[in-house]
Motif scaffolding. Structure first.
Motif: not given
Length: 473
Positions: A204-205, A226-228, A238-247
């Motif tokens: 989870v973001w 997932v810290p965004v 965009s950073e969230g997608i890089k870190l965990a696109p399938r969150a």
């Protein structure tokens, strides 16, 4: 019969952290324990003590109510109020010192105290208690046997209807009462969502920095946070997608990011909704104080842009009314109503029906809307006064962020000062503050103080407390 005089009670301290009602309570309790006031002694009437001390009648009555509830005093009608006959004086239980209060505050993210700059508290001194008491008494008198059975676990139907109507007008959210689930607070809301939509191992973001209890709750459910990062436009999609696109979900505070108070830009809102739609993910919108925006009208909720049914909207009455009523609500997409009904039935949580009935009446009769309007004006004034007072004293050591809304100030510490160390020293001195680094996941957090301004009544008061903080730097 001896009649106690206010002069026999130690004087009150206008600069103390303790509110006046608590100081009065402590002094009477101490006088009884020490034998200064004996069983059967008559104490001043609330009216007399009001004149003597120059305080509001409600302040005196609050102290007397607490003393009576604990058995120290008894009201005898026209005979007045006396120290309870037969009471055996004992040394009072040690009242927590400022140091022990620090320990209490550190152990609880939201302590049950009222301290200067304490986060999470509305302007308790300006709450319309007379209206609240009148409505409460009416609700109690109107109770029927049908109101005394187990309440609906989804929430009082009348309250759900009032919330739906309010959200349509104030936040641009169109929903039916059946989509609203009344909860006992934000934590209960997140727990409900977790059981309904998430499972152990999900990612989870979370906004970084962000509200600490959220990551704590998810951790207890074995859900990975997932810290965004957050910038001036809010959470970086965009950073969230890089870190965990399938969150599986994202928890966001779009109106006033918690704690940085920036608003999520329209471009970011649309990008977030697009990500959720493409990945079958959920967006949890925590709108904890969206009503309190001072530079323009409150922004529409993110939920108002949700055409795909991906946003769950979490609201609360803690910030706009009182934390003690433990009342919040969750708006779910129509397709999830049945699922949330099943989970709510299994958890069997909820809030007392009498409390819900009182809030329903408060909203229905227009008091809620008027209260928010008054508080929005008051908070704008208190924010300006508090910022001016603190800046005049601490301007060389801290920089106050400019922000469009919210209920707290952000004081950026100059140099290499530790916000955690300063907060700890403030707690020891009976002041409240929160460290921005405690809201940050990782070791790269900026050093800043988070100070609530809603209960700071003037620039002079802010200056007094500012000088106390200055002495700790």
């Amino acid at each position: 019969m001896t009649v106690a005089k206010a002069s026999r009670i130690s004087p009150l301290d206008s600069t103390a952290a303790e509110p006046f009602y608590r100081q009065i309570y402590d002094r009477f309790r101490g006088a009884i324990a020490s034998g200064l006031l004996k069983p059967g002694d008559r104490i001043p009437s609330a009216r007399a003590l009001t004149r003597e001390l120059g305080l509001a009648r409600g302040t005196i009555e609050a102290a007397y109510s607490l003393l009576a509830a604990e058995g120290y005093i008894q009201a005898r009608g026209q005979a007045g109020t006396i120290v309870t006959p037969g009471l055996k004086p004992q040394a009072p239980v040690a009242i927590p010192t400022t140091q022990s209060r620090s320990s209490i505050a550190a152990a609880s993210f939201r302590p049950d105290s009222i301290l200067p700059f304490q986060m999470g508290l509305p302007a308790l001194d300006m709450f319309p208690r007379k209206i609240w008491a009148r409505l409460g008494a009416r609700c109690v008198r109107a109770m029927q046997p049908s109101d005394m059975v187990h309440p609906s676990v989804y929430g009082l139907p009348a309250l759900r209807a009032e919330i739906a109507a309010y959200l349509q007008v104030s936040r641009g959210i169109y929903c039916s009462p059946s989509q609203i689930f009344v909860t006992s607070g934000y934590r209960h809301t997140i727990e409900l969502i977790g059981h309904a939509l998430l499972k152990a191992g999900d990612r989870v973001w979370l906004e970084n920095p962000g509200y600490p209890p959220t990551r704590e709750l998810l951790g207890h459910m074995n859900i990975a946070a997932v810290p965004v990062p957050v910038d001036r436009e809010g959470i970086s999609v965009s950073e969230g997608i890089k870190l965990a696109p399938r969150a599986r979900a994202a928890v966001v505070t779009p109106a006033h990011q918690s704690p940085l108070c920036v608003s999520l830009s329209l471009a970011r809102r649309l990008a977030l909704l697009d990500w959720a739609a493409r990945n079958n993910a959920w967006i949890i919108e925590d709108d904890y104080d969206g009503e309190y925006r001072y530079v323009s009208r409150p922004l529409p909720a993110l939920k108002s842009l949700d055409c795909g049914g991906r946003v769950l909207y979490a609201g609360t009455f803690s910030k706009v009314l009182l934390p003690s009523i433990r009342l919040a609500y969750l708006v779910v997409p129509e397709t999830l109503v049945e699922r949330f009904e099943q989970i709510t039935q299994a958890l069997a949580g909820g809030s007392p029906e009498l409390t819900q009935a009182l809030v329903t009446a408060f909203i229905r009769e227009g008091h809620f809307a008027r209260h928010i309007q008054r508080m929005r004006k008051l908070y704008a004034e208190r924010r300006k006064a508090t910022a001016a007072g603190l800046d005049s004293v601490l301007g060389k050591h801290m920089r106050i962020d400019s922000q469009p809304g919210g209920m707290h100030l952000i004081l950026r510490l100059q140099g290499r000062r530790s916000d955690r160390r300063l907060v700890a020293r403030m707690r020891e001195e009976g002041l409240y503050g929160e460290a921005l680094t405690d809201w940050t996941m990782g070791s790269d957090g900026a050093s800043a103080l988070l100070l609530n301004f809603t209960n700071i009544d003037s620039q002079r008061t802010a200056e007094i407390f500012g000088r106390r903080i200055l002495g700790l730097i």
